[in-house]
Structure formats: C-alpha cells, structure tokens
Design a protein around this motif. Structure first.
Motif, PDB file in Angstrom:
ATOM      1  N   GLN B  87      -1.828  -3.872   1.385  1.00  0.00           N
ATOM      2  CA  GLN B  87      -2.234  -5.138   2.301  1.00  0.00           C
ATOM      3  C   GLN B  87      -1.045  -6.337   2.346  1.00  0.00           C
ATOM      4  OE1 GLN B  87      -6.476  -6.175   1.911  1.00  0.00           O
ATOM      5  NE2 GLN B  87      -6.028  -8.136   1.539  1.00  0.00           N
ATOM      6  N   ILE B  88      -0.699  -6.662   3.203  1.00  0.00           N
ATOM      7  CA  ILE B  88       0.683  -7.753   3.221  1.00  0.00           C
ATOM      8  C   ILE B  88       0.072  -9.482   3.969  1.00  0.00           C
ATOM      9  CG2 ILE B  88       2.658  -6.216   2.965  1.00  0.00           C
ATOM     10  CD1 ILE B  88       2.458  -6.431   5.635  1.00  0.00           C
ATOM     11  N   GLY B  89      -1.328  -8.936   3.638  1.00  0.00           N
ATOM     12  CA  GLY B  89      -1.364 -10.038   4.757  1.00  0.00           C
ATOM     13  C   GLY B  89      -3.244 -10.726   4.941  1.00  0.00           C
ATOM     14  N   VAL B  90      -3.626 -11.648   4.255  1.00  0.00           N
ATOM     15  CA  VAL B  90      -5.128 -11.628   5.117  1.00  0.00           C
ATOM     16  C   VAL B  90      -5.370 -13.186   5.555  1.00  0.00           C
ATOM     17  CG1 VAL B  90      -7.558 -12.011   4.414  1.00  0.00           C
ATOM     18  CG2 VAL B  90      -6.009 -10.759   3.282  1.00  0.00           C
ATOM     19  N   GLY B  91      -5.750 -13.226   7.081  1.00  0.00           N
ATOM     20  CA  GLY B  91      -6.012 -14.656   8.272  1.00  0.00           C
ATOM     21  C   GLY B  91      -7.770 -14.583   8.031  1.00  0.00           C
ATOM     22  N   GLY B  92      -8.448 -15.179   9.165  1.00  0.00           N
ATOM     23  CA  GLY B  92      -9.234 -16.006   9.296  1.00  0.00           C
ATOM     24  C   GLY B  92     -10.084 -14.660   9.434  1.00  0.00           C
ATOM     25  N   CYS B  93      -9.558 -13.586  10.914  1.00  0.00           N
ATOM     26  CA  CYS B  93     -10.669 -12.885  11.470  1.00  0.00           C
ATOM     27  C   CYS B  93     -10.254 -11.127  11.278  1.00  0.00           C
ATOM     28  CB  CYS B  93     -10.094 -12.872  12.442  1.00  0.00           C
ATOM     29  SG  CYS B  93     -10.092 -12.988  13.903  1.00  0.00           S
ATOM     30  N   GLY B  94      -8.554 -11.613  10.395  1.00  0.00           N
ATOM     31  CA  GLY B  94      -7.518 -10.428  10.131  1.00  0.00           C
ATOM     32  C   GLY B  94      -6.891 -10.269   8.832  1.00  0.00           C
ATOM     33  N   TYR B  97      -1.709  -4.609   7.276  1.00  0.00           N
ATOM     34  CA  TYR B  97      -1.143  -4.007   5.676  1.00  0.00           C
ATOM     35  C   TYR B  97      -0.202  -3.807   6.593  1.00  0.00           C
ATOM     36  CZ  TYR B  97      -5.985  -3.008   3.977  1.00  0.00           C
ATOM     37  OH  TYR B  97      -7.198  -2.904   4.265  1.00  0.00           O
ATOM     38  N   LEU B  98       0.660  -3.528   6.013  1.00  0.00           N
ATOM     39  CA  LEU B  98       2.034  -2.636   5.786  1.00  0.00           C
ATOM     40  C   LEU B  98       2.049  -1.231   5.982  1.00  0.00           C
ATOM     41  CD1 LEU B  98       4.877  -1.780   5.353  1.00  0.00           C
ATOM     42  CD2 LEU B  98       4.535  -1.775   3.018  1.00  0.00           C
ATOM     43  N   ALA B  99       2.294  -0.320   6.840  1.00  0.00           N
ATOM     44  CA  ALA B  99       1.605   0.527   6.967  1.00  0.00           C
ATOM     45  C   ALA B  99       2.350   1.856   7.832  1.00  0.00           C
ATOM     46  CB  ALA B  99       0.152   0.974   8.844  1.00  0.00           C
ATOM     47  N   GLU B 100       1.910   3.023   7.480  1.00  0.00           N
ATOM     48  CA  GLU B 100       2.977   3.493   7.935  1.00  0.00           C
ATOM     49  C   GLU B 100       3.163   4.882   9.291  1.00  0.00           C
ATOM     50  OE1 GLU B 100       4.729   6.599   4.864  1.00  0.00           O
ATOM     51  OE2 GLU B 100       6.524   7.170   6.364  1.00  0.00           O
ATOM     52  N   GLN B 101       3.917   4.536  10.172  1.00  0.00           N
ATOM     53  CA  GLN B 101       3.660   5.613  11.353  1.00  0.00           C
ATOM     54  C   GLN B 101       3.911   6.969  11.245  1.00  0.00           C
ATOM     55  OE1 GLN B 101       4.496   3.575  15.210  1.00  0.00           O
ATOM     56  NE2 GLN B 101       4.104   5.092  16.444  1.00  0.00           N
ATOM     57  N   LEU B 102       2.757   7.600  11.610  1.00  0.00           N
ATOM     58  CA  LEU B 102       3.612   9.278  11.193  1.00  0.00           C
ATOM     59  C   LEU B 102       3.938  10.214  12.803  1.00  0.00           C
ATOM     60  CD1 LEU B 102      -0.053   9.768   8.692  1.00  0.00           C
ATOM     61  CD2 LEU B 102       2.280   8.924   7.936  1.00  0.00           C
ATOM     62  N   LYS B 112      -2.516  -5.109  12.163  1.00  0.00           N
ATOM     63  CA  LYS B 112      -3.588  -6.059  11.946  1.00  0.00           C
ATOM     64  C   LYS B 112      -4.625  -5.114  12.514  1.00  0.00           C
ATOM     65  CE  LYS B 112      -4.230 -10.857  12.712  1.00  0.00           C
ATOM     66  NZ  LYS B 112      -4.078 -12.122  12.965  1.00  0.00           N
ATOM     67  N   ILE B 113      -5.521  -5.448  11.279  1.00  0.00           N
ATOM     68  CA  ILE B 113      -6.888  -4.755  11.748  1.00  0.00           C
ATOM     69  C   ILE B 113      -7.828  -6.272  11.763  1.00  0.00           C
ATOM     70  CG2 ILE B 113      -7.296  -4.090   9.483  1.00  0.00           C
ATOM     71  CD1 ILE B 113      -8.294  -1.629  10.900  1.00  0.00           C
TER      72      ILE B 113
END
Lengths: 187, 184
Positions: B87-94, B97-102, B112-113
């Motif tokens: 997890q690299i950041g948290v906003g108001g509604c999202g 994540y640092l993620a790896e595309q496979l 961002k989710i």
C-alpha cells in the motif's frame, strides 16, 4: 450452559451482582465483534448495532434463532454496552474535530449531518439516566430503540409489553428527553 | 415546590389520542387545577409536536479506538492480472497500491482501488469521473491511466503508471515554498 446463560438465569433469580457481571461480558463481545468487522470492512458506516447485538447473542448464547421473549437482561446489557460504545466513539470524534487531529477535516454536508447526530447522541446520553430514575422501563425502551435499533415489535417482546404500549412509551420518552435537553441547554 | 403530584405520563398519552381541538378540555379535567402538572403535560405535548427528526434516526455508527483509520491492507492479494505488493497511499475514497502487472507484460504499476465500504453509488460515480478525467489527460507530468476494471465484487479500480516521488506536502516543506500547509 454458557457463562452468559448462567448469569442471565442468576439475574432472573434476583442476583444483582450477576447483572453487573453480565454487562462487561456483553460489552467485550460487542467490542470484539465490532473491531473484527471494522478491520474487515474498514468503513464505520457499515457497522449495524442491531446486527452486532444479534451476533453477540448467537456467540454468547450459542443459539441460531433470537427469540426475544424473556431476554430482557441480555438486551438490557447489550443496549447499555452499545450506549457506551457509541458515546465513546462520538466523544472521540468530537475531540478529533475540535483540534485533536488537524490533518483530517472533511467539511461537507455528510460531516455536518454527522456532527449534529453526535450532538444529539451525547445530549440524549446525558439526560437518559434522569429518565431512568423516573421510569426505568421507558429508559430501557429508549436504549433498545435508539442504541440498538430494535423495532417496536422486537423491543416490546424483549420488555414483555404490548407493541401499542411500546409506541406510547416511545412517544412519551422522546418528548420527555426533548424537554429535558432543551431546558439543560437554556440553563 | 409546585411539583406535579400526579404523573404526567397517562395524561400525555390520553391527550395524544384526542384530536388537537379536544385536548384543552381534556387537560382541564385531567389536571384538575394542578397548574404545575398542566404546564408539564403541555410542555411534553409541544415537545412531541416540535421535536421533528429528534431521535428518529439512530446515532452514527461507532468508530472504535485502536483500529487503523486506513482500510485493511490487501497487499499480497491479486486483482485480475495485478498482484498487489504494497500500500503506498490512501485518499478520501481510494487506496493506492504498488502492484505488479503479470500479463501481457510484467511491470510495476500503481493501482488505485475504491475503499471497501466506500463503494456507494455516489462515490463510485466520483471515482469513475476521476478515472475518466485522468484518462483524457496527456501530459508528461500527469501519470497515465493504463487500465481500468472492477473486482469480482464490483469495486472499481484503475491502473496508472508508477511514478516515484515525494508527497507534495513534503516537497513544499523541503523546498520552502510559501504555503507548506498544503492549502488546508
């Protein structure tokens, strides 16, 4: 027989220390359930006191179906526990909003509405014990409706009164609390 | 002194059952010259009428101490073809994540989710608008939107190019810009 079942039957037999022991048990269970849910869902507004209390019931008494009849002691403890949880939360929120945590201030309609809901909750909490001194059953009904979210039908069953009486009690209690809060405010 | 001797409850109940125009006569009789009692019942009746939404809604749901204000970390989980690493950041509604595309290529991205529990219609609409706005932008200083989708449970997410940098507030602090408060 679970500890809670035993305590409830002791309360039924007039053991007042059992009632005092029941509250922390139920409180603990509600807190535990709530924090578990919070961790899983991460949004405060998805916590439903009614669902929490029902779940606590199942966990503590091990029964799948919640029959309300004669459950007055469990629900009294649950309502009181829920009251504490809600009040703690409202106080903390208020402290945060009033400068405890400067980093997080969202001002929008939702927040303002919530702020006034907190004010109402705290005000009701302050005068509820006075109502309990005048009429314990009305105060109990208030807690079941307001803090736990039981319907009139459910609350009536818990308290062993008719639905019509529950509604009458609610009207009176609500007016009573309103008068009391207004006179507190103008004092 | 002047405390009402009879309880107000039954008189209040009785008055409520009557149409408004018959209440005064009822109170005259029921309070039988007890002025304090009459005032008390009248105050309760007017509170009943004037209380509006008072206590109609349950109090706000509790927030418990000792719990992270941020949502449960989903690092390690996989959303479609993206593996969430950190997890690299948290906003108001999202949450970002640092993620790896496979697939079809392996690369690191920012995903961002929408936060769990925030997935109401309104927030989803705002989230989609943000996604759309970002997708329309084409500027070297704005992260590109690479992909978008929704989880099995319907939570929308979007994938952006991963940009390493410092938070803007820290940048302002470190570079002594005039307003380092972040505009708050």
């Amino acid at each position: 027989m679970s500890e809670v079942t035993q305590l409830i039957s002791s309360v039924n037999q007039g053991d007042s220390t059992a009632a005092a022991e029941l509250l922390p048990l139920v409180y603990q269970e509600l807190r535990r359930l709530a924090s578990h849910k919070m961790a899983a869902q991460a949004a405060s507004h998805t916590l439903q006191p009614t669902a929490l209390v029902h779940e606590a019931w199942i966990r503590l008494l091990g029964k799948k179906e919640v029959q309300f009849t004669g459950r007055v002691h469990f629900f009294a403890a649950a309502a009181e526990a829920m009251r504490h949880i809600l009040i703690d939360s409202a106080r903390r929120k208020r402290a945060i909003r009033h400068g405890g945590d400067l980093a997080r201030v969202d001002i929008d309609e939702i927040q303002i509405a919530v702020e006034s809901d907190h004010a109402e909750l705290l005000a009701v909490h302050e005068v509820l014990d006075k109502l309990a001194a005048e009429d314990p059953q009305m105060a109990e009904l208030t807690k079941l409706r307001y803090f736990v979210g039981l319907t009139f039908e459910e609350a009536a069953e818990v308290l062993g009164i008719s639905v019509a009486t529950a509604k009458r009690h609610w009207d009176y209690a609500r007016a009573w609390l309103y008068v009391e809060i207004r006179s507190d405010a103008s004092r | 002194m002047n405390q009402p001797r009879k309880p107000a409850g039954p008189i209040f109940d009785g008055a409520l059952e009557l149409p408004r125009e018959r209440r005064a006569a009822f109170l005259d009789e029921a309070c039988a010259g007890d002025a304090a009692l009459r005032r008390r019942v009248e105050a309760l009746l007017s509170a009943h009428e004037g209380a509006g939404a008072f206590m109609e809604k349950m109090p706000p749901a509790p927030v418990l101490p000792g719990l992270p204000a941020t949502p449960a970390d989903q690092s390690g989980e996989q959303i479609e073809r993206y593996k969430l690493l950190q997890q690299i950041g948290v906003g108001g509604c999202g949450v970002v994540y640092l993620a790896e595309q496979l697939e079809p290529v392996r690369r690191r991205v920012a995903l961002k989710i929408i936060k769990l529990g925030m997935d109401t219609k309104e927030v989803i609409a705002r989230f989609s608008a943000e996604r759309q706005a970002l997708a329309l932008m084409d500027h070297p200083h704005i992260a590109k939107v690479l992909d978008a989708g929704a989880t099995d449970t319907g939570r929308p997410y979007f994938v952006m190019e991963l940009v390493r940098g410092v938070p803007i507030t820290r940048y302002c602090d470190e570079n002594h810009t005039a307003d380092s408060s972040g505009g708050g």
